[in-house]
Every structure is written in structure tokens, then in C-alpha cells.
Design an enzyme around this catalytic site. Structure first.
Site, PDB file in Angstrom:
ATOM      1  N   HIS A   1      -4.501   4.972  13.433  1.00 31.45           N
ATOM      2  CA  HIS A   1      -5.270   5.857  12.547  1.00 31.45           C
ATOM      3  C   HIS A   1      -6.076   5.013  11.543  1.00 31.45           C
ATOM      4  O   HIS A   1      -7.272   5.261  11.334  1.00 31.45           O
ATOM      5  CB  HIS A   1      -4.304   6.799  11.812  1.00 31.45           C
ATOM      6  CG  HIS A   1      -4.951   7.708  10.817  1.00 31.45           C
ATOM      7  ND1 HIS A   1      -4.993   9.076  10.976  1.00 31.45           N
ATOM      8  CD2 HIS A   1      -5.577   7.446   9.648  1.00 31.45           C
ATOM      9  CE1 HIS A   1      -5.633   9.606   9.939  1.00 31.45           C
ATOM     10  NE2 HIS A   1      -5.996   8.636   9.113  1.00 31.45           N
ATOM     11  N   GLU A   2      -5.434   4.002  10.952  1.00 32.11           N
ATOM     12  CA  GLU A   2      -6.118   3.160   9.961  1.00 32.11           C
ATOM     13  C   GLU A   2      -7.154   2.263  10.618  1.00 32.11           C
ATOM     14  O   GLU A   2      -8.234   2.038  10.063  1.00 32.11           O
ATOM     15  CB  GLU A   2      -5.101   2.322   9.174  1.00 32.11           C
ATOM     16  CG  GLU A   2      -4.084   3.125   8.378  1.00 32.11           C
ATOM     17  CD  GLU A   2      -4.707   4.221   7.526  1.00 32.11           C
ATOM     18  OE1 GLU A   2      -5.816   4.020   6.993  1.00 32.11           O
ATOM     19  OE2 GLU A   2      -4.098   5.295   7.409  1.00 32.11           O
TER      20      GLU A   2
ATOM     21  N   GLN B   1     -12.074   4.195   2.723  1.00 29.36           N
ATOM     22  CA  GLN B   1     -11.554   5.341   1.974  1.00 29.36           C
ATOM     23  C   GLN B   1     -11.613   5.143   0.461  1.00 29.36           C
ATOM     24  O   GLN B   1     -11.391   6.078  -0.298  1.00 29.36           O
ATOM     25  CB  GLN B   1     -10.102   5.636   2.383  1.00 29.36           C
ATOM     26  CG  GLN B   1      -9.986   6.115   3.829  1.00 29.36           C
ATOM     27  CD  GLN B   1      -8.563   6.484   4.159  1.00 29.36           C
ATOM     28  OE1 GLN B   1      -7.766   5.615   4.510  1.00 29.36           O
ATOM     29  NE2 GLN B   1      -8.210   7.749   4.026  1.00 29.36           N
TER      30      GLN B   1
ATOM     31  N   GLY C   1      -0.896   5.153   4.663  1.00 26.53           N
ATOM     32  CA  GLY C   1      -1.899   4.177   5.078  1.00 26.53           C
ATOM     33  C   GLY C   1      -3.189   4.433   4.324  1.00 26.53           C
ATOM     34  O   GLY C   1      -3.448   5.556   3.883  1.00 26.53           O
TER      35      GLY C   1
ATOM     36  N   CYS D   1      -4.851  12.972   6.779  1.00 27.52           N
ATOM     37  CA  CYS D   1      -5.660  11.869   6.256  1.00 27.52           C
ATOM     38  C   CYS D   1      -5.984  12.145   4.796  1.00 27.52           C
ATOM     39  O   CYS D   1      -6.368  13.253   4.440  1.00 27.52           O
ATOM     40  CB  CYS D   1      -6.948  11.762   7.070  1.00 27.52           C
ATOM     41  SG  CYS D   1      -8.027  10.426   6.540  1.00 27.52           S
ATOM     42  N   LEU D   2      -5.822  11.123   3.945  1.00 25.67           N
ATOM     43  CA  LEU D   2      -6.111  11.312   2.515  1.00 25.67           C
ATOM     44  C   LEU D   2      -7.574  11.688   2.284  1.00 25.67           C
ATOM     45  O   LEU D   2      -7.891  12.316   1.281  1.00 25.67           O
ATOM     46  CB  LEU D   2      -5.777  10.035   1.733  1.00 25.67           C
ATOM     47  CG  LEU D   2      -4.300   9.631   1.683  1.00 25.67           C
ATOM     48  CD1 LEU D   2      -4.139   8.317   0.933  1.00 25.67           C
ATOM     49  CD2 LEU D   2      -3.447  10.729   1.049  1.00 25.67           C
TER      50      LEU D   2
ATOM     51  N   HIS E   1     -10.346   3.952  10.981  1.00 23.59           N
ATOM     52  CA  HIS E   1     -11.142   3.989   9.744  1.00 23.59           C
ATOM     53  C   HIS E   1     -12.058   2.768   9.622  1.00 23.59           C
ATOM     54  O   HIS E   1     -13.209   2.907   9.200  1.00 23.59           O
ATOM     55  CB  HIS E   1     -10.228   4.026   8.508  1.00 23.59           C
ATOM     56  CG  HIS E   1      -9.765   5.394   8.118  1.00 23.59           C
ATOM     57  ND1 HIS E   1     -10.636   6.404   7.798  1.00 23.59           N
ATOM     58  CD2 HIS E   1      -8.523   5.915   7.967  1.00 23.59           C
ATOM     59  CE1 HIS E   1      -9.945   7.492   7.473  1.00 23.59           C
ATOM     60  NE2 HIS E   1      -8.657   7.225   7.575  1.00 23.59           N
TER      61      HIS E   1
HETATM   62 ZN    ZN Z   1      -7.051   8.540   7.320  1.00 22.86          ZN
END
Ligand code: ZN
Length: 197
Positions: A144-145, A50, A45, A102-103, A148
Site C-alpha cells: 500500500h505504501e 501524503q 503507514g 488510507c489516511l 503511494h
Molecule cells: Zn495510504
């Protein structure tokens, strides 16, 4: 085009995003870039903050998790999925635990408790409206997304004690010290390419 992934410490990860007014070639290019960036980083995701943007948009591709869908006997919708102007309209009282990463916060994985399922209203990449209930892994990734685009990170869901234990590592990530194998963007340093050796 693969874009740098903004690390913890960049303000854009903490800002409210703006709804998109309508479709355009630029938006379609942005979506393509987000999907390409997510795949290049082996993520499942990615949300616009991000990559340093404040639009209310995120992309998901859970196809690497096919096993979990089979085990739960849930069919996987076509991937990747695009969520524009998403709003949560309902959440289950039942909660589940799942280890998240998380990236934007590389190398950290922690168990997070979230509602087991949720109903979301959103536009797909053709700006067609949907209202759908998600559960299992997909509900997890989508929440989760969604966080963000609300300026929330998964570490915000951890206990104060747990965050204290991670504090030093989180400070290192803010400073751009990470072993991530994708291009990142650190608060004070800008883009950092992965070291190859
Ligand atoms: Zn994330």
C-alpha cells in the site's frame, strides 16, 4: 513535528517520487516528522507524498497489529520501519484479500486484492541496503505504501463499479469534508484542523 496529511485531490499524491541521493540532517528530520505524523493519526503507514513531498520514502509501524502476527505465527521486526528508494524485485502469484484504508482517504475501507508476499530492495534510515521478503500483514502495508511513492492509491485497485458507488464520498473528501481526527490538507483549502466538540 506533526504535519498535515494531504487528502485525495492533491496532485502530489499522483506524482512520481524522486530517489534520495544521500543522508542528511534534513532527511532524518523528515523521517522523524513522518513517524510522528503517522502515530498522531493512528496510521500504520505513511508515504512522503501524503505530507506533500515527492521523495521516495515511506514509514511503517504495524505494532498495533500484533495479534495478527501472533495468529499467523510470524515474528514482527522492530518497528517503526523506514523504506528509502524502495523497489519491488519480486511478487508472489498467490494473492490475498484484505480490507484497506488510507489516511489520505479518511473513512473509506474497501477490500483490495494484492500479491500475498513480495521481495523488496530498499535502504533503511541509516541508508543501509536490504533485500527482504515480506508476507502477511507487513506485505500488505508495504505494498500500500509502495503504491503511494508510485502515485497509486488503493482505490485505483477497486472495480469501476465500486469506484462509481464511492464517487460522491470521494468528491467530498477532495473538498476537505472529512471527520478525520488529524490535521489534513485539502486541495483548495489548505490545512484543516479536526473539529473539537
Ligand atoms: Zn495510504
Amino acid at each position: 513535528m506533526i504535519l498535515p496529511v494531504y487528502l485525495l485531490g492533491n496532485n502530489v499524491l499522483r506524482e512520481q517520487t524522486q530517489d534520495l541521493d544521500g543522508n542528511s540532517d534534513e532527511i532524518q528530520r523528515l523521517i522523524d516528522d513522518m513517524i510522528e505524523t503517522m502515530h498522531a493519526a493512528q496510521g500504520i503507514g505513511l508515504a512522503a507524498p501524503q505530507i506533500g513531498r515527492n521523495e521516495r520514502i515511506f514509514v511503517v509501524d504495524v505494532s498495533p497489529m500484533e495479534n495478527e502476527f501472533q495468529e499467523a505465527d510470524i515474528s514482527m521486526p522492530p518497528q517503526p520501519m523506514v523504506f528509502i528508494n524502495a523497489q519491488i524485485v519480486d511478487e508472489s502469484e498467490d494473492e490475498s484479500e484484505y480490507e484497506e484504508g488510507c489516511l489520505s482517504i479518511p473513512d473509506i475501507h474497501e477490500v483490495v486484492v494484492r500479491p500475498e508476499s513480495l521481495t523488496m530492495r530498499y535502504l533503511d534510515r541509516d541508508f543501509q541496503p536490504h533485500e527482504h521478503t515480506f508476507d502477511g500483514v507487513l506485505a500488505r502495508v508495504i505494498q500500500h505504501e509502495y503504491d503511494h511513492v508510485e502515485g497509486v492509491l488503493f482505490i485505483d485497485h477497486l472495480t469501476a463499479f465500486k469506484r462509481r458507488l464511492l464517487k460522491r464520498r470521494l468528491e467530498e473528501i477532495k473538498d476537505g469534508q472529512t471527520a478525520a481526527e488529524y490535521i489534513v490538507h485539502a486541495r483548495d483549502k489548505g490545512p484543516i484542523h479536526p473539529t473539537s466538540d
